[in-house]
Structures are given as C-alpha cells and as structure tokens.
Scaffold this motif. Sequence first.
Motif, PDB file in Angstrom:
ATOM      1  N   UNK A  64       0.495 -10.997  -5.869  1.00 30.73           N
ATOM      2  CA  UNK A  64       1.514  -9.959  -6.100  1.00 30.73           C
ATOM      3  C   UNK A  64       2.055  -9.420  -4.776  1.00 30.73           C
ATOM      4  N   UNK A  65       3.325  -9.095  -4.771  1.00 30.72           N
ATOM      5  CA  UNK A  65       3.960  -8.557  -3.575  1.00 30.72           C
ATOM      6  C   UNK A  65       3.935  -7.033  -3.652  1.00 30.72           C
ATOM      7  N   UNK A  66       2.964  -6.464  -2.993  1.00 27.52           N
ATOM      8  CA  UNK A  66       2.824  -5.005  -2.968  1.00 27.52           C
ATOM      9  C   UNK A  66       2.731  -4.546  -1.516  1.00 27.52           C
ATOM     10  N   UNK A  67       3.153  -3.326  -1.292  1.00 25.95           N
ATOM     11  CA  UNK A  67       3.067  -2.764   0.058  1.00 25.95           C
ATOM     12  C   UNK A  67       1.601  -2.528   0.416  1.00 25.95           C
ATOM     13  N   UNK A  68       1.257  -2.683   1.690  1.00 26.00           N
ATOM     14  CA  UNK A  68      -0.124  -2.414   2.084  1.00 26.00           C
ATOM     15  C   UNK A  68      -0.456  -0.934   1.920  1.00 26.00           C
ATOM     16  N   UNK A  69      -1.706  -0.662   1.652  1.00 26.36           N
ATOM     17  CA  UNK A  69      -2.147   0.725   1.573  1.00 26.36           C
ATOM     18  C   UNK A  69      -2.089   1.327   2.962  1.00 26.36           C
ATOM     19  N   UNK A  70      -2.031   2.642   3.026  1.00 26.56           N
ATOM     20  CA  UNK A  70      -1.834   3.343   4.309  1.00 26.56           C
ATOM     21  C   UNK A  70      -2.871   2.923   5.354  1.00 26.56           C
ATOM     22  N   UNK A  71      -4.146   2.770   4.948  1.00 26.08           N
ATOM     23  CA  UNK A  71      -5.186   2.423   5.932  1.00 26.08           C
ATOM     24  C   UNK A  71      -5.136   0.961   6.359  1.00 26.08           C
ATOM     25  N   UNK A  72      -4.312   0.133   5.698  1.00 27.73           N
ATOM     26  CA  UNK A  72      -4.184  -1.275   6.043  1.00 27.73           C
ATOM     27  C   UNK A  72      -3.005  -1.572   6.954  1.00 27.73           C
ATOM     28  N   UNK A  73      -2.170  -0.586   7.206  1.00 25.98           N
ATOM     29  CA  UNK A  73      -0.992  -0.818   8.044  1.00 25.98           C
ATOM     30  C   UNK A  73      -1.366  -0.832   9.519  1.00 25.98           C
TER      31      UNK A  73
END
Length: 81
Positions: free
Chosen positions: A71-80
């Motif tokens: 799935x194409x989802x935005x990374x979570x804040x701690x993964x950026x």
Amino acid sequence: MSKATYPLKLPLSIKKTAQRLAQEDGVSLNQWIAVALAEKIGVVETAAEFFRRRAGQAKGDRLIKFLRNAPRVAPEAEDEI
C-alpha cells in the motif's frame, strides 16, 4: 597452529583501554587482541550465515513484485528522515 605477525597501529585511547582490559583479564595485550578479533570474526560469520539461510531461495524480482503491491501510505512521523 601457525602464526603470523601484523604490525597493528591503534589510536592511543584504544590501546590504553585494551591494555587495561587485558591486565584485568590477566592476559597479554597480544592475547587479548587475538581473542577479541576471534570473537568479532565469529559474530560476522554467524550473522552472514544466518542471513544466507534466512534469504533461502529468495529472488530480487519477487521482492520488487511484493513492493509494487504494498500500500502507498505516507511514513509515520518517527519514520521520516
């Protein structure tokens, strides 16, 4: 057991720490370094064998297919980055 010599240049801080640890273990600096190196070799070779077995028959093209279906989802804040 055959032996070889190797002129090893260490930063002074590492040498002093290794000397202290060797003394605490009651062995020569040379013996302490040889054992430390043997331990490192064991860890690296064990890890390499683990990943070879874990990969098994995996192929890169199957990974690409799997990633394309993720799935194409935005990374979570701690993964950026």
